[in-house]
Design a protein around this motif. Structure first.
Motif, short mmCIF file in Angstrom:
data_model
loop_
_atom_site.label_atom_id
_atom_site.label_comp_id
_atom_site.label_asym_id
_atom_site.label_seq_id
_atom_site.Cartn_x
_atom_site.Cartn_y
_atom_site.Cartn_z
N TYR A 842 0.88 -1.21 -0.09
CA TYR A 842 0.14 0.11 0.00
C TYR A 842 0.88 1.28 0.14
O TYR A 842 0.56 2.27 -0.83
N TYR A 862 -3.74 1.33 -7.11
CA TYR A 862 -3.68 2.04 -5.48
C TYR A 862 -5.25 1.61 -5.10
O TYR A 862 -5.19 1.34 -4.09
N GLN A 865 -5.56 -2.00 -4.13
CA GLN A 865 -4.77 -1.95 -2.96
C GLN A 865 -5.92 -1.64 -1.90
O GLN A 865 -6.00 -2.37 -1.05
N CYS A 866 -6.51 -0.52 -2.03
CA CYS A 866 -7.25 -0.06 -1.08
C CYS A 866 -8.55 -0.96 -0.87
O CYS A 866 -9.22 -1.15 0.24
#
Length: 913
Positions: A842, A862, A865-866
Motif C-alpha cells: 500500500y 492503488y 490495493q485499497c
C-alpha cells in the motif's frame, strides 16, 4: 679612544655590568635594524573578504530538436579580496618598555646622589620635570588632584635622594639603586591599590611615552658629534709630524662628506629634495654614534671628572640612556607609531648636523694648524684653546633649535601626534573605541591649524578603520597613503573605492601602491581581481601570476583566486591540470573548474570536520561538490549533505543545496525522493522558484510523463520563465492537445518583440511541427534500464528462494522510480503475495501516485490495493483522479466496474460483522 680596551684594570663586577649593558645595547640596535629594514609590523594586519561570483551552467537541456527552454544552475566561484586591518597590540610590550624607562630613572636618581651640591640641585629640578611628564598625576590617587600627586611623589624621591646624598653618603651605588627601585615598586603598588581608575598602572605605563621621547631626544643630541670624532681618531690616529700631513685633509674631506649627507637626509625629510641617491639611515647613525660614544665618553673624562667619574657612574648612565633610547625606538616600531618615530629621527638628524657640525668647527678653530701638520690631535681634542668645548655644545644646541623652528615645530607636532596614538591605543585595550577614535582623530589633525589631516600614517589609518561610513573612511585612508604608507593602506583604500563603484580610482590606487611595494601580494591580488571584474582578463592574469612576497596562508589565497580566475575565464575548459589542496576555497574553486570541463575528476577529496554552520566558503564547496557529483553520478554529496540541510542556521543556503541534492538523487536513480524534495522545496520557499518547476517538468518529459510535465511547465509559465511556453506546447502536443499547443505558441509569437528575429524563426518552426510532425523528446533511458536490471535481480532472488534479498530488491524497486510502472506493480504484487505485507504494498503505491500523478496503471493499482485492504473511502476518493487520465468512455467503464467491486467488498466486510 686612546685606550681601546679601557676596562682591563676593572674588577669582575664592573666588567660584568659593562659587558651586560653593552651586549643588551648591541642586541637592541640589531633588532631596530632588522625591524626597520624588513618593515616588520605588529600592528597592521590583513583581513580577507570573500564574495561569490556565479557562473551560469546549463543543466537538463537539449532534449528537443526544435526549441527548448534552458534550466541553469549557478556554479559558485570564491573570490577573495584583501584589505588592511589592525591587530590590538598586547599591553605586555608597553609594560616591559615602561619598566625599562623607570629603571633608567632609578639609575639616574641613584647617580645624581653622588654629585656635588650644585649638580644635585639641578638634577633634582630635572627629576621633578620628569615626574610631571610621567603621567602619574592622572591616576586620581586617593581622589587627589594631579598637582598634589606629582608634588608628593617628587618630595618623596628628592627626600630619599637628599638622605643618600647628605646623611648616608657612604652607601654604595648598587644599594642606592636597589632602594630607588623599591621606592618605585611601592609607589606602583599604592597606585594599583588606591587609584580610582581600574587600570591605573597600565595607564601610567602608556603615559611613560613622554619620558621615553624626551630621554631619546636628549641622548640623540648628546651623541651627535661622535662620528665626527671617530673620523678624527681614524684619520689622525697613526699620524706624526712630517710623516702624513694629508691625514688632516682626510679628516676635513670625510667629515664634510658625512655632514653633507646628513644635511641631505634633513632636506629629503623636509621634502626639499627627492633625489635617488644613498642617504644615511638615521638609526644607523644613532647606533654607530651610540657604540662609538662609549670610547668618546672615556676620552672626555677630563672635562667632567670633577662632576662624576667615568668608572662606573658616567658609563652606567650613558649605557642606560642608550638602552632606553633604542628600547623606545623598538617599542615605537612595534607600535607602528610613525609620527613619534619621525620626531626621534628629526632629533637624530638635527643632533648630527648641529652637534657634529659644531664639533667639526670646534676642531678646525682650535687645531687647524696642528691638523694640517698631520699631528695626532685626537689626543688633545678636548683640551680647548680658542673655542671652548662647552661653547661648541651650546652653539650646537642653538643650531638644533634653529632647525626646530625652521621646521615649524614639526618634531614637536609629530611627538604630540604620537602621544595621541599611544593614548588611543590604551583606550582600545580598555574597549573604549569611541575614545580611541577621538584620540586618533586628534593625532591625525594635530599641527594643522585648519583641523585637516597632517598625513601621518598611523593616526589616519586607525581613524579610518574605526569610522563607520565608507565615504568618510576614504578621505582619511587616502591621507594615510600620503606619508609613510603601508601596503594595508593602499589595499584598504582600493577596496573602499571598489565598494563605491569608483573602479578607475581603485585601479590608480592599486597601481600607486605597487610603485611603492612592487612585490605586494595583496595589491597584485586585488588589482588582478579588479581587472577581471571590469573584463580585462589579460591584465588580470598578469597581476595574479606575479611573484610576490606572499607567505603561508597568503599563497593559499592567491592560489584559490587563480583557480577562480580560470573558472571565470571563457576558455576555462581548455585549462590544463588544476591543483587541489585541503582548503575549502581551493576545493570549491577547483570543483568550479571541474563542472565546466568536459571530463570530470571523480576524486573530490572531501573535507572532514566541517562546521555545520555554513559560510560562503563551505556553501560554495558543498554546492560545487553537488554539481560535480551530479555530473558523474557519484554519491559523495548525498553522503554528507543532510546534516547541513537540517541545521537551523543555514536558512540562507537551504534552497540551493536542496535543489542540488534533488539533482543528485535524480542522477543516481532515486527519482521518487528527487521529486518529493523539489516539490517540498518549492512549497516551503518564501520566494518564487520557477526554475524548480521547469526542472521538474523536464524530468517528467524525460520520464515519459508529458501530462505531469505540462502541469509543471504551466506553473513556471505563470512566473514568465523564458521559453516555458515552448516546452509547454510540446508537452501538450505529446498528450494529444495540439490545438492548445498551437494557440499558446501563436500567442507567444504575437507578443514577441520584433527585434528577436532568431527566436521568432524558431517558434514558427515549432508551430509548423506541431501541425505536421510528432513531437520527439529525448528520454532518460538510463533510469529505466536501471529499473529493468533491478527487476531482473529481484526476480532471480525470488526464484532462488532468497526471500530477504528479494524483499530488499523489491523494496528499492517500489520506491526508486515511480515512472517505471512495471517495476512498481511487480513490487506491490510481491509484497501482497509472497511477502504477505499488504501495508508495504500500500505504501509503495501511495508514494508512487504521489509522484507519478497521472499514471492510470498506478492509480488503478492503488484503488485495487485499497479495496483489498477494506479502505473503501480511500479508494472512492482516488477514483476521481482517473477523470484526468482516462477518456470519458474508459472512465465510465472503470467506474461501473469499481462500483461492483466496492459492493462486493462491502458485503464481505458486513458478513464479518
Amino acid at each position: 679612544m686612546s685606550e681601546i680596551f679601557f676596562w682591563k684594570g676593572w674588577n669582575f663586577r664592573e666588567r660584568v655590568i659593562l659587558f651586560g649593558c653593552f651586549s643588551g645595547l648591541l642586541c637592541l640596535i640589531m633588532a631596530v635594524f632588522v625591524v626597520d629594514f624588513n618593515q616588520v609590523s605588529w600592528l597592521y594586519d590583513w583581513n580577507v573578504t570573500a564574495f561569490l561570483n556565479k557562473i551560469p551552467e546549463e543543466v537538463y537541456s537539449k532534449h528537443s530538436n526544435l526549441i527548448e527552454s534552458s534550466v541553469n544552475t549557478d556554479v559558485l566561484v570564491l573570490l577573495q579580496k584583501v584589505h588592511g586591518t589592525f591587530s590590538s597590540l598586547s599591553s605586555i610590550y608597553t609594560v616591559v618598555w615602561s619598566l625599562a624607562v623607570y629603571f633608567l630613572l632609578a639609575v639616574c636618581v641613584s647617580v645624581f646622589t653622588f654629585l656635588n651640591r650644585f649638580w644635585f640641585i639641578v638634577c633634582a629640578g630635572l627629576l621633578i620635570l620628569l615626574v610631571t611628564f610621567s603621567g602619574v598625576g592622572n591616576v586620581a590617587l586617593f581622589g587627589l588632584s594631579s598637582q598634589v600627586i606629582i608634588s608628593s611623589i617628587s618630595i618623596i624621591l628628592i627626600s630619599l635622594a637628599y638622605y643618600c646624598h647628605e646623611v648616608r653618603s657612604t652607601v654604595s651605588f648598587y644599594r642606592r639603586l636597589l632602594l630607588f627601585c623599591a621606592v618605585f615598586f611601592l609607589i606602583g603598588t599604592v597606585i594599583h591599590v588606591f587609584s580610582i581608575h581600574e587600570s591605573a598602572l597600565l595607564e601610567v605605563a602608556y603615559q611613560s611615552y613622554w619620558l621615553g621621547i624626551i630621554l631619546s631626544a636628549v641622548f640623540s643630541l648628546y651623541v651627535g658629534h661622535e662620528i665626527v670624532y671617530a673620523i678624527l681618531v681614524v684619520s689622525t690616529g697613526t699620524a706624526s709630524e712630517g710623516v702624513s700631513k694629508g691625514n688632516g685633509l682626510h679628516f676635513i674631506v670625510f667629515s664634510l662628506l658625512y655632514l653633507l649627507n646628513v644635511a641631505l637626509v634633513f632636506m629629503r625629510n623636509s621634502n626639499y629634495i627627492d633625489w635617488d641617491i644613498y642617504y644615511f639611515n638615521p638609526y644607523l647613525l644613532l647606533g654607530l654614534s651610540s657604540v662609538l660614544g662609549v670610547w668618546g665618553l672615556r676620552d672626555r673624562e677630563g672635562l667632567y671628572h670633577r662632576v662624576m667619574p667615568f668608572r662606573p657612574l658616567a658609563l652606567v648612565v650613558y649605557l642606560s640612556m642608550a638602552v632606553v633610547t633604542f628600547g623606545t625606538i623598538l617599542y615605537l616600531m612595534i607600535q607602528s607609531n610613525d609620527p613619534a618615530l619621525e620626531a626621534i629621527e628629526d632629533a637624530i638628524v638635527f643632533g648630527h648636523i648641529g652637534m657634529g657640525g659644531l664639533f667639526f668647527i670646534y676642531i678646525l678653530i682650535n687645531f687647524i694648524t696642528l691638523l694640517l701638520k698631520g699631528l695626532p690631535i685626537y689626543r688633545v681634542a678636548f683640551k680647548e684653546d680658542n673655542f671652548p668645548y662647552a661653547t661648541s655644545k651650546l652653539a650646537g644646541v642653538i643650531v638644533v633649535a634653529a632647525f626646530f623652528f625652521a621646521s615649524n615645530y614639526a618634531p614637536f607636532n609629530q611627538a604630540v601626534s604620537g602621544y595621541f596614538n599611544t593614548v588611543a591605543d590604551f583606550n582600545l585595550t580598555q574597549g573604549d573605541r569611541d575614545a580611541a577614535k577621538e584620540y586618533y582623530r586628534r593625532g591625525a589633525i594635530y599641527g594643522n591649524i585648519l583641523a585637516q589631516s597632517n598625513t601621518n600614517h598611523r593616526s589616519n589609518y586607525m581613524y579610518a578603520q574605526l569610522l563607520e561610513k565608507d565615504e568618510q573612511k576614504m578621505v582619511w585612508m587616502e591621507s594615510a597613503t600620503k606619508k609613510n604608507p603601508t601596503e594595508q593602506s593602499y589595499a584598504s583604500l582600493g577596496v573602499l573605492y571598489e565598494q563605491s563603484s569608483l573602479f578607475f580610482d581603485a585601479v590608480f590606487t592599486y597601481q600607486a601602491g605597487l610603485e611603492q611595494f612592487p612585490d605586494s601580494w595583496a595589491l597584485n591580488n586585488n588589482l588582478g581581481l579588479l581587472y577581471e571584474r571590469i573584463q580585462l582578463s589579460d591584465s588580470a592574469d598578469y597581476y595574479l601570476n606575479q611573484n610576490t612576497n606572499a607567505v603561508f596562508w597568503q599563497k593559499d589565497v592567491l592560489s584559490a583566486n587563480k583557480l577562480a580566475f580560470w573558472a571565470l575565464s571563457p576558455d576555462r575548459k581548455s585549462q590544463g591540470m588544476l591543483q587541489k589542496s585541503g582548503r575549502l576555497d581551493h576545493q570549491a574553486n577547483w570543483m568550479a573548474n571541474q563542472v565546466g570541463r568536459d571530463s570530470v575528476d571523480a576524486s573530490m577529496g572531501l573535507i572532514e570536520e566541517m562546521s555545520l554552520q555554513l559560510n560562503l566558503f563551505s556553501y560554495a564547496y558543498l554546492k560545487n561538490l553537488g554539481l560535480v557529483c551530479a555530473k558523474n553520478r557519484a554519491t559523495d554529496f548525498l553522503s554528507v549533505i543532510d546534516p547541513f540541510l537540517e541545521y537551523s542556521g543555514n536558512d540562507a543556503f537551504r534552497n540551493e543545496l536542496s535543489v542540488t541534492k534533488a539533482m543528485n538523487l535524480y542522477a543516481t536513480g532515486d527519482v521518487s525522493n528527487a521529486f518529493v524534495l523539489m516539490n517540498d522545496t518549492f512549497e516551503k520557499s518564501s520566494q518564487a522558484l520557477p526554475d524548480v518547476k521547469m526542472l521538474l517538468g523536464k524530468w517528467s518529459m524525460e520520464l515519459n510523463a508529458p501530462k505531469l510535465a505540462a502541469r509543471y511547465f504551466e506553473s513556471a509559465r505563470e512566473y514568465a520563465y523564458p521559453l516555458a511556453t515552448a516546452d509547454l506546447a510540446q508537452a501538450y502536443a505529446m498528450i494529444g492537445q495540439r490545438s492548445v499547443a498551437q494557440y499558446l505558441v501563436g500567442k507567444e509569437l504575437n507578443e514577441l518583440d520584433s527585434s528577436k528575429t532568431s527566436l521568432r524563426s524558431q517558434l514558427e518552426v515549432l508551430v509548423e511541427s506541431l501541425d505536421k510532425e510528432p513531437i520527439v523528446w529525448n528520454h532518460n533511458t538510463e533510469v529505466f534500464e536501471q529499473g529493468e536490471d533491478l527487476l531482473k535481480h529481484a526476480a532471480e532472488a525470488q526464484n532462488k528462494g532468497l526471500v530477504e534479498d528479494a524483499r530488499i530488491l523489491y523494496g528499492r524497486l517500489g520506491v526508486n522510480n515511480p515512472f517505471f510502472e512495471k517495476g512498481v506493480l511487480q513490487a506491490a504484487k510481491f509484497f501482497n503475495q509472497k511477502g504477505n505485507d499488504k501495508d508495504r504494498a500500500y505504501e509503495i503505491l501511495r508514494q508512487s501516485i504521489g509522484v507519478n500523478e497521472y499514471s492510470p496503471e498506478l492509480i488503478m493499482a492503488y484503488i485495487d490495493q485499497c479495496l483489498s485492504m477494506g479502505l473503501i473511502s480511500y479508494a472512492e476518493g482516488t477514483v476521481i483522479r482517473l477523470i484526468d487520465v482516462l477518456d470519458a468512455e474508459a472512465y465510465q467503464r472503470y467506474e461501473l466496474d469499481f462500483e461492483a467491486r466496492k459492493s462486493q467488498v462491502e458485503s464481505e466486510l458486513n458478513s464479518w460483522d
